[in-house]
Scaffold this motif. Structure first.
Motif, mmCIF file in Angstrom:
data_model
loop_
_atom_site.group_PDB
_atom_site.id
_atom_site.type_symbol
_atom_site.label_atom_id
_atom_site.label_comp_id
_atom_site.label_asym_id
_atom_site.label_seq_id
_atom_site.Cartn_x
_atom_site.Cartn_y
_atom_site.Cartn_z
ATOM 1 N N ARG A 20 0.823 -1.208 0.000
ATOM 2 C CA ARG A 20 0.000 0.000 0.000
ATOM 3 C C ARG A 20 0.859 1.260 0.000
ATOM 4 N N GLY A 21 2.088 1.126 0.452
ATOM 5 C CA GLY A 21 2.977 2.279 0.433
ATOM 6 C C GLY A 21 3.304 2.763 -0.965
ATOM 7 N N GLU A 22 3.187 1.883 -1.952
ATOM 8 C CA GLU A 22 3.554 2.259 -3.314
ATOM 9 C C GLU A 22 2.625 3.316 -3.879
ATOM 10 N N PHE A 23 1.371 3.292 -3.481
ATOM 11 C CA PHE A 23 0.434 4.316 -3.940
ATOM 12 C C PHE A 23 0.883 5.697 -3.462
ATOM 13 N N VAL A 24 1.439 5.745 -2.265
ATOM 14 C CA VAL A 24 1.958 7.005 -1.729
ATOM 15 C C VAL A 24 3.257 7.388 -2.428
ATOM 16 N N ARG A 25 4.143 6.418 -2.619
ATOM 17 C CA ARG A 25 5.409 6.708 -3.296
ATOM 18 C C ARG A 25 5.171 7.315 -4.678
ATOM 19 N N LEU A 26 4.226 6.767 -5.419
ATOM 20 C CA LEU A 26 3.957 7.281 -6.764
ATOM 21 C C LEU A 26 3.522 8.735 -6.722
ATOM 22 N N ALA A 27 2.700 9.094 -5.745
ATOM 23 C CA ALA A 27 2.262 10.488 -5.625
ATOM 24 C C ALA A 27 3.433 11.401 -5.272
ATOM 25 N N LEU A 28 4.278 10.961 -4.352
ATOM 26 C CA LEU A 28 5.441 11.759 -3.972
ATOM 27 C C LEU A 28 6.398 11.931 -5.141
ATOM 28 N N GLU A 29 6.596 10.853 -5.906
ATOM 29 C CA GLU A 29 7.488 10.929 -7.058
ATOM 30 C C GLU A 29 6.936 11.853 -8.134
#
Length: 244
Positions: A20-29
């Motif tokens: 689930r952290g990947e959804f956040v990483r994509l937004a930050l990136e």
């Protein structure tokens, strides 16, 4: 005055998983903002555990991901994206649009949970091998019924937004589009045969996936070591026997 979102964010999530952290990483990136993936750093796990500890923080999350923005500590993927979207141009400005984006993100969370339950249908405390028979039943239903129902819904969302761009919400890219990219990528990894058979029915979702992957910041992220590969410890797992 420096505001929280001008600081370096701290993301707390498991170090070897997209999850689930990947959804956040994509937004930050995509936002191009500075962040630390804390648990992937030396001695980062105690800091992650601290974000879940009532003795260390006032409002601990139940589970990662957790985002620290200055004095704010925010849990739950959709909640984090609601926060980031408003501050980095990844969500509509109007309240109705922000609520619609959040609604779609919560629906994405529903199918992500169901994808997880294909390999752990009985208990998260049991190994996959201990519940494989039940997993076979659950995965067959997920592939035949649930994937088409969810992706058909998101395809219609994109179709209904025609004339306002090829996006899910409004006329520009939002965190929902980034999350739909991740959903498609995860389902393709876990169920390559099923997706190959079915995804011709969702041309807008396929086009959105490809468009997101081609965005400069996302393309650079996907090619970098920051992008953790899919693996059989995450939400989307490739077990050929489940790919009906």
């Amino acid at each position: 005055m420096t505001t929280p979102y001008q600081l370096t964010y701290q993301l707390y999530y498991w170090p070897n998983l997209q999850g689930r952290g990947e959804f956040v990483r994509l937004a930050l990136e995509e936002a191009g903002v500075a962040y630390e993936d804390v648990a992937r750093q030396k001695k980062g796990m105690p800091a992650l555990q601290g974000s879940l500890d009532f003795d260390e923080v006032d409002h601990p999350a139940f589970a990662p991901p957790v985002l620290r923005a200055g004095e704010l500590l925010i849990g739950q993927t959709a909640n984090i994206l609601l926060f980031l979207g408003a501050r980095h141009g990844l969500a509509p400005r109007a309240e109705a649009g922000r609520l619609w984006a959040n609604q779609l993100q919560l629906t994405i969370a529903d199918i992500v949970n169901e994808a997880h339950d294909t390999h752990h249908p009985l208990s998260t405390n049991l190994y996959y091998e201990d519940q494989q028979k039940a997993a076979n039943v659950r995965a067959q239903d997920f592939v035949a019924e649930r994937i088409p129902k969810f992706l058909g819904y998101f395809e219609q969302v994109l179709a209904n937004n025609r004339g306002r761009g090829a996006y899910a919400v409004g006329s520009r890219l939002s965190y929902v589009d980034l999350s739909l990219f991740q959903l498609m990528a995860g389902l393709r990894y876990a169920f390559p045969n099923a997706m190959a058979r079915q995804e011709h029915g969702w041309p807008r979702l396929v086009a959105l996936h490809d468009a997101v992957a081609a965005r400069p910041r996302i393309a650079a992220y996907l090619a970098s070591k920051r992008r953790i590969p899919f693996n059989e410890d995450g939400i989307f797992r490739r077990y050929p026997e489940l790919d009906g």
